[in-house]
Design a protein around this motif. Structure first.
Motif, mmCIF file in Angstrom:
data_model
loop_
_atom_site.group_PDB
_atom_site.id
_atom_site.type_symbol
_atom_site.label_atom_id
_atom_site.label_comp_id
_atom_site.label_asym_id
_atom_site.label_seq_id
_atom_site.Cartn_x
_atom_site.Cartn_y
_atom_site.Cartn_z
ATOM 1 N N LEU A 183 0.980 -1.289 -0.046
ATOM 2 C CA LEU A 183 0.061 0.048 0.059
ATOM 3 C C LEU A 183 0.839 1.330 0.030
ATOM 4 O O LEU A 183 0.631 2.229 -0.841
ATOM 5 C CB LEU A 183 -0.869 0.190 1.089
ATOM 6 C CG LEU A 183 -1.698 1.438 1.453
ATOM 7 C CD1 LEU A 183 -2.937 1.713 0.392
ATOM 8 C CD2 LEU A 183 -2.343 1.255 2.852
ATOM 9 N N PHE A 184 2.072 1.129 0.910
ATOM 10 C CA PHE A 184 2.565 2.549 0.869
ATOM 11 C C PHE A 184 3.543 2.669 -0.361
ATOM 12 O O PHE A 184 3.633 3.660 -0.945
ATOM 13 C CB PHE A 184 3.640 2.238 1.945
ATOM 14 C CG PHE A 184 3.084 2.473 3.550
ATOM 15 C CD1 PHE A 184 1.666 2.486 3.787
ATOM 16 C CD2 PHE A 184 3.919 2.416 4.490
ATOM 17 C CE1 PHE A 184 1.227 2.553 4.986
ATOM 18 C CE2 PHE A 184 3.482 2.557 5.804
ATOM 19 C CZ PHE A 184 2.038 2.753 6.225
ATOM 20 N N LYS A 185 3.822 1.468 -1.095
ATOM 21 C CA LYS A 185 4.626 1.599 -2.409
ATOM 22 C C LYS A 185 3.602 2.465 -3.461
ATOM 23 O O LYS A 185 4.123 3.438 -4.191
ATOM 24 C CB LYS A 185 4.987 0.268 -3.075
ATOM 25 C CG LYS A 185 6.448 0.180 -2.963
ATOM 26 C CD LYS A 185 6.735 -1.493 -3.591
ATOM 27 C CE LYS A 185 7.588 -1.951 -2.864
ATOM 28 N NZ LYS A 185 7.872 -3.382 -3.158
ATOM 29 N N LEU A 186 2.378 1.772 -3.295
ATOM 30 C CA LEU A 186 1.725 2.437 -4.269
ATOM 31 C C LEU A 186 1.132 3.744 -3.883
ATOM 32 O O LEU A 186 0.829 4.575 -4.993
ATOM 33 C CB LEU A 186 0.333 1.423 -4.356
ATOM 34 C CG LEU A 186 0.843 0.039 -5.067
ATOM 35 C CD1 LEU A 186 -0.439 -0.721 -5.243
ATOM 36 C CD2 LEU A 186 1.450 0.333 -6.742
ATOM 37 N N LEU A 187 0.971 4.111 -2.802
ATOM 38 C CA LEU A 187 0.697 5.660 -2.213
ATOM 39 C C LEU A 187 1.760 6.597 -2.756
ATOM 40 O O LEU A 187 1.415 7.559 -3.527
ATOM 41 C CB LEU A 187 0.418 5.633 -0.864
ATOM 42 C CG LEU A 187 -0.845 5.172 -0.141
ATOM 43 C CD1 LEU A 187 -0.679 5.000 1.251
ATOM 44 C CD2 LEU A 187 -1.999 6.105 -0.487
ATOM 45 N N GLN A 188 2.953 6.016 -2.628
ATOM 46 C CA GLN A 188 4.083 7.031 -3.125
ATOM 47 C C GLN A 188 4.089 7.064 -4.808
ATOM 48 O O GLN A 188 4.460 7.996 -5.102
ATOM 49 C CB GLN A 188 5.498 6.384 -2.846
ATOM 50 C CG GLN A 188 5.626 6.414 -1.269
ATOM 51 C CD GLN A 188 6.997 5.788 -0.685
ATOM 52 O OE1 GLN A 188 7.985 6.118 -0.998
ATOM 53 N NE2 GLN A 188 6.524 4.576 -0.148
ATOM 54 N N VAL A 189 3.643 5.812 -5.234
ATOM 55 C CA VAL A 189 3.486 5.994 -6.701
ATOM 56 C C VAL A 189 2.675 7.012 -7.300
ATOM 57 O O VAL A 189 2.719 7.966 -7.918
ATOM 58 C CB VAL A 189 3.526 4.683 -7.724
ATOM 59 C CG1 VAL A 189 3.419 4.652 -8.903
ATOM 60 C CG2 VAL A 189 4.601 3.763 -7.431
ATOM 61 N N SER A 190 1.608 7.098 -6.395
ATOM 62 C CA SER A 190 0.416 8.066 -6.892
ATOM 63 C C SER A 190 0.732 9.447 -6.412
ATOM 64 O O SER A 190 0.524 10.290 -7.198
ATOM 65 C CB SER A 190 -0.795 7.579 -6.221
ATOM 66 O OG SER A 190 -1.829 8.602 -6.138
ATOM 67 N N LEU A 191 1.566 9.479 -5.383
ATOM 68 C CA LEU A 191 1.921 10.815 -4.984
ATOM 69 C C LEU A 191 2.978 11.331 -6.130
ATOM 70 O O LEU A 191 3.003 12.428 -6.499
ATOM 71 C CB LEU A 191 2.872 10.747 -3.636
ATOM 72 C CG LEU A 191 3.829 11.760 -3.291
ATOM 73 C CD1 LEU A 191 3.089 13.221 -2.998
ATOM 74 C CD2 LEU A 191 4.538 11.443 -1.776
ATOM 75 N N TRP A 192 4.136 10.534 -6.404
ATOM 76 C CA TRP A 192 4.970 11.220 -7.224
ATOM 77 C C TRP A 192 4.569 11.099 -8.794
ATOM 78 O O TRP A 192 4.856 11.904 -9.621
ATOM 79 C CB TRP A 192 6.376 10.311 -7.427
ATOM 80 C CG TRP A 192 7.144 10.464 -6.031
ATOM 81 C CD1 TRP A 192 7.269 9.539 -4.933
ATOM 82 C CD2 TRP A 192 7.602 11.562 -5.471
ATOM 83 N NE1 TRP A 192 7.767 9.916 -4.037
ATOM 84 C CE2 TRP A 192 8.183 11.439 -3.949
ATOM 85 C CE3 TRP A 192 7.779 13.151 -5.705
ATOM 86 C CZ2 TRP A 192 8.407 12.148 -3.294
ATOM 87 C CZ3 TRP A 192 8.036 14.014 -4.863
ATOM 88 C CH2 TRP A 192 8.758 13.588 -3.760
ATOM 89 N N GLY A 193 3.302 10.534 -9.013
ATOM 90 C CA GLY A 193 2.856 10.633 -10.269
ATOM 91 C C GLY A 193 2.111 12.229 -10.557
ATOM 92 O O GLY A 193 2.268 12.311 -11.653
ATOM 93 N N ASN A 194 2.006 12.611 -9.522
ATOM 94 C CA ASN A 194 1.496 14.250 -9.496
ATOM 95 C C ASN A 194 2.623 15.009 -9.850
ATOM 96 O O ASN A 194 2.298 16.357 -10.127
ATOM 97 C CB ASN A 194 1.153 14.533 -8.228
ATOM 98 C CG ASN A 194 0.734 15.920 -8.012
ATOM 99 O OD1 ASN A 194 1.006 16.794 -7.330
ATOM 100 N ND2 ASN A 194 -0.530 16.314 -8.685
#
Length: 443
Positions: A183-194
């Motif tokens: 979950l933390f990994k995919l939250l960070q991918v979504s964060l940096w996708g910004n």
């Protein structure tokens, strides 16, 4: 009764040298020029589709936009909207409200008014330029850029879809600790996708070229507020209290189309597949907005692109996601409020239906910089003011902002943290290099 502390001043172009000033002076006219060029380039297409009427409409739209650009560059007063679109009355009420705030110091103008207001107003006028000019009224002037961002991010898209499909094979065997890590990994991918934001780059290429998963470790030091543990707790507790009738619902208030949207869709699929959530509601924009913001067309187009891709895992994602929409575990919605100039503290009053809907959620994820600006009122806050305070009574449900910093407002930092970065990196608040995962529990 305790006196209510006055809110800090709004960010505005009247502060010369500020990022707001630079945006209004340079970036917004650049965006308008690109919009005008886009219409010019499509002239033949309008002629082929609609004959002379198409060309006439294109000329009218360009003349409307050229006038708008001139008003902006010469700091003219912001004029009421003259179109008949459903939100025009709300916009004009808001303009009156800004007039009253100026205490007789003249009409609200482009550089003197709050940056959030005039920037939103510009995008609303771009929309009017087309909406008032049939038969080209449904043309999205930003569509090409959004599609280009998606295609230029192909490598990253493939890497993320492949990683995710691989993860799904073993998701049932993951223990709690491993689930949390994913979950933390995919939250960070979504964060940096910004970072992939076309209004920020004034439409220049901002695609995600490489696999985002490889760089997560190196990016941890740039996450200034990291409340991922709190998100995990909210989801796990919601699951524990989940009864037969109640479903765990997560809402994602979307930002950019292209790679960022894909990273949000993967996160949403993970929440369902890991049983951390039972349904995900996506909130997009009802009109083209801030160059690369997601509309319903972009949302559906992205899923269709994935479905028809000649890559096994991309098409698998697309097919599954189409299925999620059909079965109703994914819901896409848009509401006029997201493209009004109000900050979110006014939502309960201006859009009570939307506020009531968000109250049904277990967790709201607000993506990106504009949502953060609207959450915090886009004001000159001290860095260490608590996030909860800056939200100014906007608390429909537990909420979290996933944002890379691209404007001059940031709260909830540790005392001295902002000042310390400022000393070595004066551009830290606008470079997109830093990010936050910032949580606030509902009242």
């Amino acid at each position: 009764m305790a006196a209510v502390a006055a809110l800090p001043v709004s960010l505005s172009g009247r502060f010369k040298g500020s990022f707001a000033y630079f945006t209004i002076k340079d970036r917004l006219p650049q965006i308008l020029t690109r919009v005008i060029d886009t219409l010019h380039r499509h002239k033949n297409e309008f002629f082929e589709e609609h004959g002379e009427k198409g060309v006439e409409a294109e000329k009218r739209a360009i003349s409307f936009l050229s006038k708008l650009r001139n008003e902006l560059q010469t700091d003219k007063p912001v004029t009421p909207l003259e179109d008949e679109l459903p939100d025009a009355a709300l916009w004009n009420q808001y303009l009156d409200y800004q007039r009253n705030l100026s205490n007789g110091n003249g009409e609200p103008s482009w550089f003197q008014s709050p940056w959030l207001f005039v920037e939103c107003y510009m995008y609303r006028r771009i929309h009017a330029a087309l909406a008032q000019n049939p038969p080209i009224d449904n043309f999205d002037v930003f569509k090409e850029g959004k599609a280009q961002n998606f295609f230029e991010s192909q490598e990253a898209v493939i890497a993320l879809c492949t990683y995710f499909q691989d993860l799904l094979k073993n998701i049932k065997d993951l223990d709690e600790k491993q689930l949390k890590e994913e979950l933390f990994k995919l939250l960070q991918v979504s964060l940096w996708g910004n970072k992939c934001d076309l209004s920020f780059s004034a439409g220049e290429d901002s695609s995600q070229k490489s696999s985002p998963l490889q760089s997560l470790e190196n990016l941890i030091p740039y996450v200034l507020v990291n409340d991922m543990e709190k998100l995990w707790s909210v989801l796990v507790n919601a699951k524990k209290n989940d009864t037969e009738n109640s479903k765990v619902r997560v809402d994602i208030i979307l930002d950019n189309a292209g790679f960022e949207l894909l990273s949000d869709l993967v996160l949403a699929d993970f929440l369902l597949s890991s049983k951390l959530a039972d349904e995900v509601h996506f909130h997009g924009k009802s009109i083209p907005w801030y160059v690369s913001d997601t509309t319903k067309h972009d949302f559906n187009w992205t899923i269709k692109q994935l479905q028809s891709a000649n890559h096994k895992w991309m098409s698998k994602c697309g097919i599954n996601w189409e299925g999620n929409l059909k079965t109703g575990v994914w819901v896409y919605c848009d509401h006029m409020f997201w493209t009004l100039p109000h900050d979110f503290s006014r939502m309960a009053e201006v859009a009570p239906d939307l506020y009531a809907d968000l109250q049904k959620s277990n967790l709201l994820l607000f993506k990106g910089d504009l949502n953060y600006r609207k959450l915090t009122g886009d004001r000159k806050w001290e860095y260490s003011v608590p996030f909860h305070q800056a939200l100014n009574k906007f608390h429909p449900a537990p909420l979290c902002s996933l944002r890379t910093l691209k404007s001059d407002t940031q709260v909830g930092l540790k005392p001295g943290q902002g000042e310390q970065i400022q000393a070595s990196e004066p551009e830290w608040m606008i470079s997109g290099k830093y990010g936050i995962v910032q949580f606030d529990a509902a009242l």
